[in-house]
Motif scaffolding. Structure first.
Motif, PDB file in Angstrom:
ATOM      1  N   LEU A 139       0.837  -1.203   0.000  1.00  0.00           N
ATOM      2  CA  LEU A 139       0.000   0.000   0.000  1.00  0.00           C
ATOM      3  C   LEU A 139       0.869   1.249   0.000  1.00  0.00           C
ATOM      4  O   LEU A 139       1.801   1.386   0.799  1.00  0.00           O
ATOM      5  CB  LEU A 139      -0.901  -0.013   1.236  1.00  0.00           C
ATOM      6  CG  LEU A 139      -2.095   0.942   1.245  1.00  0.00           C
ATOM      7  CD1 LEU A 139      -3.080   0.573   0.143  1.00  0.00           C
ATOM      8  CD2 LEU A 139      -2.785   0.898   2.609  1.00  0.00           C
ATOM      9  N   GLU A 140       0.539   2.166  -0.900  1.00  0.00           N
ATOM     10  CA  GLU A 140       1.177   3.488  -0.944  1.00  0.00           C
ATOM     11  C   GLU A 140       0.053   4.511  -0.870  1.00  0.00           C
ATOM     12  O   GLU A 140      -0.570   4.822  -1.896  1.00  0.00           O
ATOM     13  CB  GLU A 140       2.014   3.637  -2.225  1.00  0.00           C
ATOM     14  CG  GLU A 140       2.866   4.892  -2.280  1.00  0.00           C
ATOM     15  CD  GLU A 140       2.024   6.154  -2.262  1.00  0.00           C
ATOM     16  OE1 GLU A 140       2.068   6.900  -1.244  1.00  0.00           O
ATOM     17  OE2 GLU A 140       1.294   6.386  -3.244  1.00  0.00           O
ATOM     18  N   PRO A 141      -0.245   5.090   0.299  1.00  0.00           N
ATOM     19  CA  PRO A 141      -1.458   5.875   0.480  1.00  0.00           C
ATOM     20  C   PRO A 141      -1.305   7.384   0.394  1.00  0.00           C
ATOM     21  O   PRO A 141      -2.230   8.105   0.764  1.00  0.00           O
ATOM     22  CB  PRO A 141      -1.872   5.482   1.909  1.00  0.00           C
ATOM     23  CG  PRO A 141      -0.567   5.327   2.622  1.00  0.00           C
ATOM     24  CD  PRO A 141       0.393   4.772   1.603  1.00  0.00           C
ATOM     25  N   ASN A 142      -0.176   7.873  -0.118  1.00  0.00           N
ATOM     26  CA  ASN A 142       0.090   9.313  -0.021  1.00  0.00           C
ATOM     27  C   ASN A 142       0.208  10.054  -1.345  1.00  0.00           C
ATOM     28  O   ASN A 142       0.129  11.282  -1.365  1.00  0.00           O
ATOM     29  CB  ASN A 142       1.380   9.539   0.781  1.00  0.00           C
ATOM     30  CG  ASN A 142       1.281   9.000   2.192  1.00  0.00           C
ATOM     31  OD1 ASN A 142       0.311   9.264   2.898  1.00  0.00           O
ATOM     32  ND2 ASN A 142       2.281   8.220   2.605  1.00  0.00           N
ATOM     33  N   ALA A 143       0.403   9.361  -2.450  1.00  0.00           N
ATOM     34  CA  ALA A 143       0.675  10.034  -3.727  1.00  0.00           C
ATOM     35  C   ALA A 143      -0.468  10.956  -4.131  1.00  0.00           C
ATOM     36  O   ALA A 143      -1.639  10.601  -4.031  1.00  0.00           O
ATOM     37  CB  ALA A 143       0.928   9.009  -4.820  1.00  0.00           C
TER      38      ALA A 143
END
Length: 222
Positions: free
Chosen positions: A99-103
Motif C-alpha cells: 500500500l502506498e497511500p500518499n501520492a
C-alpha cells in the motif's frame, strides 16, 4: 445522463475516439516482476489489477494514491486503501498487496511506489502499470522518465470508448479528461516530468478542436 451533463456531437465523438486510441499504449499484458495500480476515481483499475493477478502475471502489486478533490467523497479513506479493499473482495490475497497511500499525482505514484517496493526488498526489472484506459500513455511517459532502468508494460480495462462513456455516465467529463491528459502528454516533457512522445497530426487537430468547443475543465495553465 442528467440535465446538467452535456451530450457530445457526432463530430466530437469522432475526435474523442482518436484521442482515446492514442492514449492507449496497446501493449500485450505479459508476466512482470510487480504491478502498480494507479489510484483514481475509477475502481475498474483495481478490478483489472485483480484480474491480471489471478492470470498469474505478477506475484506482488502496489496500490498507490491518496485523495484528490474528485475522489475524496467517493474514496474517503484514500484511493489506494479502497482499491486494496476491492482487490481483496476479488480474492487477491492481502499478503500480495503493498500500500502506498500518499501520492497526489502520477509522478508521486511512481516514485513513492518505488520506495514502498524497495522497503519490501523488491527491486523489479519489469513493472506492469495498471491505469484508466486514457491514462496509459501519460503514466508510461512518467515512469520512463522517473524510473528509466525498469521496463514498463501498460494495462487497463479492455473497454471500447462507448462502453467507457456509459460506465462513467458523463460524456462531457470524459472528453474533458481525455483532452486534459493529452495536454499533459504534450506539456509535461518540457517541465521534466515525462519523456517526450510524438503526437500524430490528426490527434493534435482533434485536441485543438475539442478545446475550441469548450472541453477545457481538466486543462492546466501552460
Amino acid at each position: 445522463m442528467s440535465d446538467n451533463e452535456q451530450a457530445i456531437t457526432e463530430d466530437q465523438w469522432h475526435q474523442a475516439t482518436l484521442i482515446w486510441a492514442y492514449h492507449q499504449m496497446h501493449h500485450d499484458a505479459r508476466p512482470t516482476d510487480v504491478a502498480i495500480g494507479l489510484g483514481s476515481h475509477d475502481l475498474g483499475v483495481a478490478a483489472r489489477t485483480a484480474e491480471l493477478y489471478h492470470a498469474g502475471l505478477f506475484p506482488t502489486l502496489v496500490f498507490t494514491g491518496g485523495n484528490s478533490p474528485t475522489t475524496a467523497k467517493v474514496f474517503p479513506r484514500g484511493e489506494a486503501v479502497h482499491f486494496r479493499e476491492h482487490a481483496i473482495d476479488l480474492d487477491v490475497p492481502a499478503a500480495a498487496i503493498l500500500l502506498e497511500p500518499n501520492a497526489a499525482n502520477t509522478g508521486q505514484n511512481i516514485t513513492l511506489s518505488r520506495e514502498v517496493l524497495a522497503a519490501a526488498g523488491i527491486t523489479p526489472n519489469t513493472v506492469l502499470l495498471v491505469s484508466k484506459p486514457y491514462m496509459e500513455r501519460r503514466s508510461y511517459a512518467t515512469a520512463r522518465k522517473l524510473w528509466p532502468e525498469v521496463e514498463i508494460v501498460c494495462a487497463s480495462e479492455p473497454l471500447e470508448f462507448d462502453d467507457y462513456l456509459k460506465s462513467i455516465g458523463d460524456e462531457k467529463l470524459v472528453v474533458d479528461m481525455l483532452v486534459g491528459d493529452l495536454q499533459r502528454v504534450i506539456e509535461y516533457p518540457k517541465l521534466g516530468f515525462a519523456i517526450e512522445q510524438e503526437v500524430p497530426e490528426d490527434v493534435h487537430a482533434a485536441y485543438e478542436s475539442l478545446i475550441r468547443d469548450g472541453f477545457t475543465s481538466r486543462l492546466i495553465a501552460s
